[in-house]
Write a protein that holds these residues in place. Structure first.
Motif, PDB file in Angstrom:
ATOM      1  N   ARG A  29       0.860  -1.187   0.000  1.00  0.00           N
ATOM      2  CA  ARG A  29       0.000   0.000   0.000  1.00  0.00           C
ATOM      3  C   ARG A  29       0.890   1.227   0.000  1.00  0.00           C
ATOM      4  O   ARG A  29       1.683   1.441   0.922  1.00  0.00           O
ATOM      5  CB  ARG A  29      -0.911   0.022   1.231  1.00  0.00           C
ATOM      6  CG  ARG A  29      -1.507   1.407   1.440  1.00  0.00           C
ATOM      7  CD  ARG A  29      -2.731   1.444   2.289  1.00  0.00           C
ATOM      8  NE  ARG A  29      -3.879   0.908   1.582  1.00  0.00           N
ATOM      9  CZ  ARG A  29      -5.151   1.157   1.927  1.00  0.00           C
ATOM     10  NH1 ARG A  29      -5.429   1.938   2.950  1.00  0.00           N
ATOM     11  NH2 ARG A  29      -6.146   0.641   1.246  1.00  0.00           N
TER      12      ARG A  29
ATOM     13  N   PHE B 265       0.159   5.221  -1.172  1.00  0.00           N
ATOM     14  CA  PHE B 265      -0.715   6.240  -1.768  1.00  0.00           C
ATOM     15  C   PHE B 265       0.072   7.235  -2.624  1.00  0.00           C
ATOM     16  O   PHE B 265       1.290   7.379  -2.463  1.00  0.00           O
ATOM     17  CB  PHE B 265      -1.390   7.068  -0.664  1.00  0.00           C
ATOM     18  CG  PHE B 265      -2.452   6.361   0.133  1.00  0.00           C
ATOM     19  CD1 PHE B 265      -2.900   5.083  -0.197  1.00  0.00           C
ATOM     20  CD2 PHE B 265      -3.020   6.998   1.229  1.00  0.00           C
ATOM     21  CE1 PHE B 265      -3.891   4.458   0.559  1.00  0.00           C
ATOM     22  CE2 PHE B 265      -4.003   6.383   1.989  1.00  0.00           C
ATOM     23  CZ  PHE B 265      -4.442   5.115   1.659  1.00  0.00           C
TER      24      PHE B 265
ATOM     25  N   GLU C  36      -3.587  -0.588  -2.831  1.00  0.00           N
ATOM     26  CA  GLU C  36      -3.847   0.826  -3.163  1.00  0.00           C
ATOM     27  C   GLU C  36      -2.526   1.522  -3.408  1.00  0.00           C
ATOM     28  O   GLU C  36      -1.739   1.773  -2.505  1.00  0.00           O
ATOM     29  CB  GLU C  36      -4.664   1.640  -2.149  1.00  0.00           C
ATOM     30  CG  GLU C  36      -4.984   3.037  -2.757  1.00  0.00           C
ATOM     31  CD  GLU C  36      -5.918   3.930  -1.961  1.00  0.00           C
ATOM     32  OE1 GLU C  36      -6.720   3.452  -1.135  1.00  0.00           O
ATOM     33  OE2 GLU C  36      -5.830   5.163  -2.195  1.00  0.00           O
TER      34      GLU C  36
ATOM     35  N   HIS D 233      -6.821   1.151  -6.958  1.00  0.00           N
ATOM     36  CA  HIS D 233      -7.129   0.313  -5.793  1.00  0.00           C
ATOM     37  C   HIS D 233      -7.944  -0.877  -6.309  1.00  0.00           C
ATOM     38  O   HIS D 233      -9.144  -0.995  -6.071  1.00  0.00           O
ATOM     39  CB  HIS D 233      -7.903   1.136  -4.757  1.00  0.00           C
ATOM     40  CG  HIS D 233      -7.981   0.516  -3.394  1.00  0.00           C
ATOM     41  ND1 HIS D 233      -7.460  -0.726  -3.086  1.00  0.00           N
ATOM     42  CD2 HIS D 233      -8.524   0.976  -2.228  1.00  0.00           C
ATOM     43  CE1 HIS D 233      -7.679  -1.003  -1.807  1.00  0.00           C
ATOM     44  NE2 HIS D 233      -8.325   0.011  -1.267  1.00  0.00           N
TER      45      HIS D 233
ATOM     46  N   HIS E 246     -14.646  16.838   0.952  1.00  0.00           N
ATOM     47  CA  HIS E 246     -13.765  16.330   2.012  1.00  0.00           C
ATOM     48  C   HIS E 246     -12.759  17.441   2.297  1.00  0.00           C
ATOM     49  O   HIS E 246     -12.301  18.099   1.358  1.00  0.00           O
ATOM     50  CB  HIS E 246     -13.055  15.059   1.493  1.00  0.00           C
ATOM     51  CG  HIS E 246     -12.358  14.273   2.557  1.00  0.00           C
ATOM     52  ND1 HIS E 246     -11.126  14.626   3.058  1.00  0.00           N
ATOM     53  CD2 HIS E 246     -12.717  13.138   3.208  1.00  0.00           C
ATOM     54  CE1 HIS E 246     -10.763  13.742   3.980  1.00  0.00           C
ATOM     55  NE2 HIS E 246     -11.713  12.827   4.097  1.00  0.00           N
TER      56      HIS E 246
ATOM     57  N   LEU F 272      -7.530  14.058  -1.224  1.00  0.00           N
ATOM     58  CA  LEU F 272      -7.502  12.597  -1.281  1.00  0.00           C
ATOM     59  C   LEU F 272      -7.095  12.127  -2.678  1.00  0.00           C
ATOM     60  O   LEU F 272      -7.311  12.814  -3.673  1.00  0.00           O
ATOM     61  CB  LEU F 272      -8.873  12.013  -0.915  1.00  0.00           C
ATOM     62  CG  LEU F 272      -9.371  12.235   0.512  1.00  0.00           C
ATOM     63  CD1 LEU F 272     -10.625  11.405   0.767  1.00  0.00           C
ATOM     64  CD2 LEU F 272      -8.308  11.895   1.552  1.00  0.00           C
ATOM     65  N   PRO F 273      -6.536  10.921  -2.739  1.00  0.00           N
ATOM     66  CA  PRO F 273      -6.077  10.374  -4.023  1.00  0.00           C
ATOM     67  C   PRO F 273      -7.219  10.038  -4.996  1.00  0.00           C
ATOM     68  O   PRO F 273      -8.383   9.976  -4.608  1.00  0.00           O
ATOM     69  CB  PRO F 273      -5.343   9.094  -3.615  1.00  0.00           C
ATOM     70  CG  PRO F 273      -5.155   9.146  -2.144  1.00  0.00           C
ATOM     71  CD  PRO F 273      -6.229  10.030  -1.602  1.00  0.00           C
TER      72      PRO F 273
ATOM     73  N   VAL G 221      -9.153   5.160  -5.805  1.00  0.00           N
ATOM     74  CA  VAL G 221     -10.406   4.407  -5.651  1.00  0.00           C
ATOM     75  C   VAL G 221     -11.336   4.721  -6.822  1.00  0.00           C
ATOM     76  O   VAL G 221     -11.910   3.817  -7.446  1.00  0.00           O
ATOM     77  CB  VAL G 221     -11.084   4.726  -4.293  1.00  0.00           C
ATOM     78  CG1 VAL G 221     -12.479   4.134  -4.218  1.00  0.00           C
ATOM     79  CG2 VAL G 221     -10.219   4.218  -3.144  1.00  0.00           C
TER      80      VAL G 221
ATOM     81  N   LYS H  40     -17.423   9.031  -3.511  1.00  0.00           N
ATOM     82  CA  LYS H  40     -15.991   9.112  -3.182  1.00  0.00           C
ATOM     83  C   LYS H  40     -15.527  10.542  -3.368  1.00  0.00           C
ATOM     84  O   LYS H  40     -15.921  11.195  -4.326  1.00  0.00           O
ATOM     85  CB  LYS H  40     -15.189   8.179  -4.113  1.00  0.00           C
ATOM     86  CG  LYS H  40     -13.691   8.115  -3.832  1.00  0.00           C
ATOM     87  CD  LYS H  40     -13.372   7.417  -2.531  1.00  0.00           C
ATOM     88  CE  LYS H  40     -11.905   7.470  -2.154  1.00  0.00           C
ATOM     89  NZ  LYS H  40     -11.532   8.730  -1.487  1.00  0.00           N
TER      90      LYS H  40
ATOM     91  N   CYS I   4     -16.349   3.148  -0.145  1.00  0.00           N
ATOM     92  CA  CYS I   4     -15.289   2.178   0.181  1.00  0.00           C
ATOM     93  C   CYS I   4     -14.895   2.204   1.646  1.00  0.00           C
ATOM     94  O   CYS I   4     -14.297   1.257   2.135  1.00  0.00           O
ATOM     95  CB  CYS I   4     -14.077   2.435  -0.700  1.00  0.00           C
ATOM     96  SG  CYS I   4     -13.305   4.045  -0.396  1.00  0.00           S
ATOM     97  N   LEU I   5     -15.196   3.314   2.343  1.00  0.00           N
ATOM     98  CA  LEU I   5     -14.777   3.562   3.730  1.00  0.00           C
ATOM     99  C   LEU I   5     -13.250   3.679   3.793  1.00  0.00           C
ATOM    100  O   LEU I   5     -12.590   3.020   3.013  1.00  0.00           O
ATOM    101  CB  LEU I   5     -15.276   2.488   4.705  1.00  0.00           C
ATOM    102  CG  LEU I   5     -16.791   2.203   4.697  1.00  0.00           C
ATOM    103  CD1 LEU I   5     -17.110   1.102   5.721  1.00  0.00           C
ATOM    104  CD2 LEU I   5     -17.615   3.454   5.003  1.00  0.00           C
ATOM    105  N   PRO I   6     -12.675   4.456   4.673  1.00  0.00           N
ATOM    106  CA  PRO I   6     -13.303   5.222   5.742  1.00  0.00           C
ATOM    107  C   PRO I   6     -14.069   6.433   5.200  1.00  0.00           C
ATOM    108  O   PRO I   6     -13.658   7.032   4.197  1.00  0.00           O
ATOM    109  CB  PRO I   6     -12.112   5.694   6.585  1.00  0.00           C
ATOM    110  CG  PRO I   6     -10.986   5.833   5.609  1.00  0.00           C
ATOM    111  CD  PRO I   6     -11.212   4.732   4.600  1.00  0.00           C
TER     112      PRO I   6
HETATM  113  C1  AN0 Z   1      -7.949   6.904   1.137  1.00  0.00           C
HETATM  114  C2  AN0 Z   1      -8.239   7.372  -0.291  1.00  0.00           C
HETATM  115  O1  AN0 Z   1      -9.108   8.219  -0.468  1.00  0.00           O
HETATM  116  O2  AN0 Z   1      -7.582   6.874  -1.229  1.00  0.00           O
HETATM  117  C3  AN0 Z   1      -8.182   5.425   1.269  1.00  0.00           C
HETATM  118  C4  AN0 Z   1      -9.498   4.905   0.802  1.00  0.00           C
HETATM  119  C5  AN0 Z   1      -9.591   3.441   0.794  1.00  0.00           C
HETATM  120  N1  AN0 Z   1      -8.820   7.604   2.054  1.00  0.00           N
HETATM  121  C6  AN0 Z   1      -8.387   8.457   2.960  1.00  0.00           C
HETATM  122  O3  AN0 Z   1      -7.212   8.734   3.006  1.00  0.00           O
HETATM  123  C7  AN0 Z   1      -9.385   9.057   3.894  1.00  0.00           C
END
Ligand code: AN0
Ligand code: CP
Length: 315
Positions: free
Chosen positions: A110, A112, A142, A147, A176, A180-181, A184, A236, A272-274
């Motif tokens: 993993r 990012f 990811e 991902h 948000h 964020l990446p 996803v 997302k 997908c959470l979080p």
């Molecule tokens: C990450 C993202 O948005 O890629 C992981 C998601 C599975 N999320 C955060 O960093 C909140």
């Protein structure tokens, strides 16, 4: 299958989804396949689902697992060739990947996107660095741009919950506070392009994903229009791609609310959470009967298990 770094490594998405659904009924069926084998999970970033579900998947396949938090506990790695390593990087990925390969049969990573260096992110320096120098199969948990374990779990979930052959599936951006990446969203788009569906992506202007990934998928800038008659709403956040890594908008007009869900065909809510409650989605939507986020998280085990099965069959 040798590596699983993108959905393209699966020769048939539909077949993998069906096999994962079958596996759910008998998760220990292939326990002998991984006997005596070890998977090493390397985390350069935080995780809850990926970390736990991949370990359960490995356990179901009879494998041992080693987990390492590279971000805080590993040596800082250098990825470029020919560098004079007299700064803060202690080890080159060349040695690290070869060493790890001696200790395990599969390595999962993993790492990012930085969201500051687009060139390095798109070169997938961590994932590809390991892929280049490791002598064992590499699994993407990811990376900067994808991902695929999540997208496979999402495909399993859609198959389980769809009530028509060609559902309307909407990928919606939501706000948000942090950048964020795109990973996803990218893999979800790639997965949807392999499905029979009426697929729509909706986001504010400026949040277009990489056009090489979205290709000719429909983009609708009016979120409410996109939601009309939808069967699935997949939510997302991602930062801007054009204005690389920037957060252009944080107000709540794109948050998913029950009024917006009323525009749909009683759609299932997916994430997908979080997830940040009352920022991305209101409590009443995520807590509603139509929310299938727990099923998605549960399917992460079976998506990982199918991937491990495919790799182990080839080892
Ligand atoms: C990450 C993202 O948005 O890629 C992981 C998601 C599975 N999320 C955060 O960093 C909140
Ligand atoms: N969905 C997902 O990958 O969750 P984690 O970041 O908690 O692993």
């Amino acid at each position: 299958m040798k590596h699983y770094t993108s959905l393209k490594d699966l020769n048939s998405l539909q077949q993998s989804v069906q096999e994962a659904i079958d596996l759910k009924k008998e998760p220990l069926k292939y326990k002998n396949l991984g006997e005596g084998k070890t998977i090493c999970l390397l985390f350069f970033n935080n995780s809850l689902r990926t970390r736990l579900s991949t370990q359960i998947a490995a356990q179901n396949m009879g494998m041992h697992t080693i987990v390492m938090n590279f971000g805080s506990e590993g040596w800082q790695l250098e990825y470029e060739d020919g560098v004079i390593m007299n700064q803060n990087k202690s080890e080159h990925v060349k040695e690290a990947a070869k060493v790890v390969s001696q200790y395990c049969d599969i390595v999962a990573i993993r790492a990012f996107a930085s969201l500051t260096d687009q060139e390095k992110d798109e070169a997938e320096i961590v994932l590809n660095g390991f892929k280049k120098y490791a002598s064992v199969p590499v699994v993407n948990m990811e990376s900067s741009i994808g991902h695929p374990l999540q997208a496979l779990a999402d495909a399993i979930t859609i198959k389980e919950y769809k009530t028509v052959n060609k559902p309307k599936v909407v990928l919606s951006w939501a706000p948000h506070p942090k950048a964020l990446p795109h990973a996803v969203a990218n893999s979800f788009v790639e997965m949807m392009q392999l499905q029979e569906a009426d697929f729509v992506i909706t986001h504010p202007e400026g949040y277009e994903l990489n056009p090489d990934i979205t290709k000719n998928s429909r983009i609708e800038y009016n979120q409410e229009k996109a939601f009309e008659n939808a069967d699935f709403i997949y939510v997302k956040n991602w930062s801007s791609y054009k204005d690389y890594g920037q957060v252009l908008k944080t107000d709540s007009d794109w948050m998913i609310t029950s009024n917006k869900m009323k525009l749909t065909n009683n759609a299932k809510f997916m994430h997908c959470l979080p997830v940040r409650r009352n920022v991305i989605v209101t409590d009443d939507v995520i807590d509603s009967e139509n929310s299938i986020v727990m099923a998605q998280a549960n399917n992460r085990t079976y998506s990982a298990q199918i991937v491990l099965k495919r790799i182990l069959e080839n080892c």
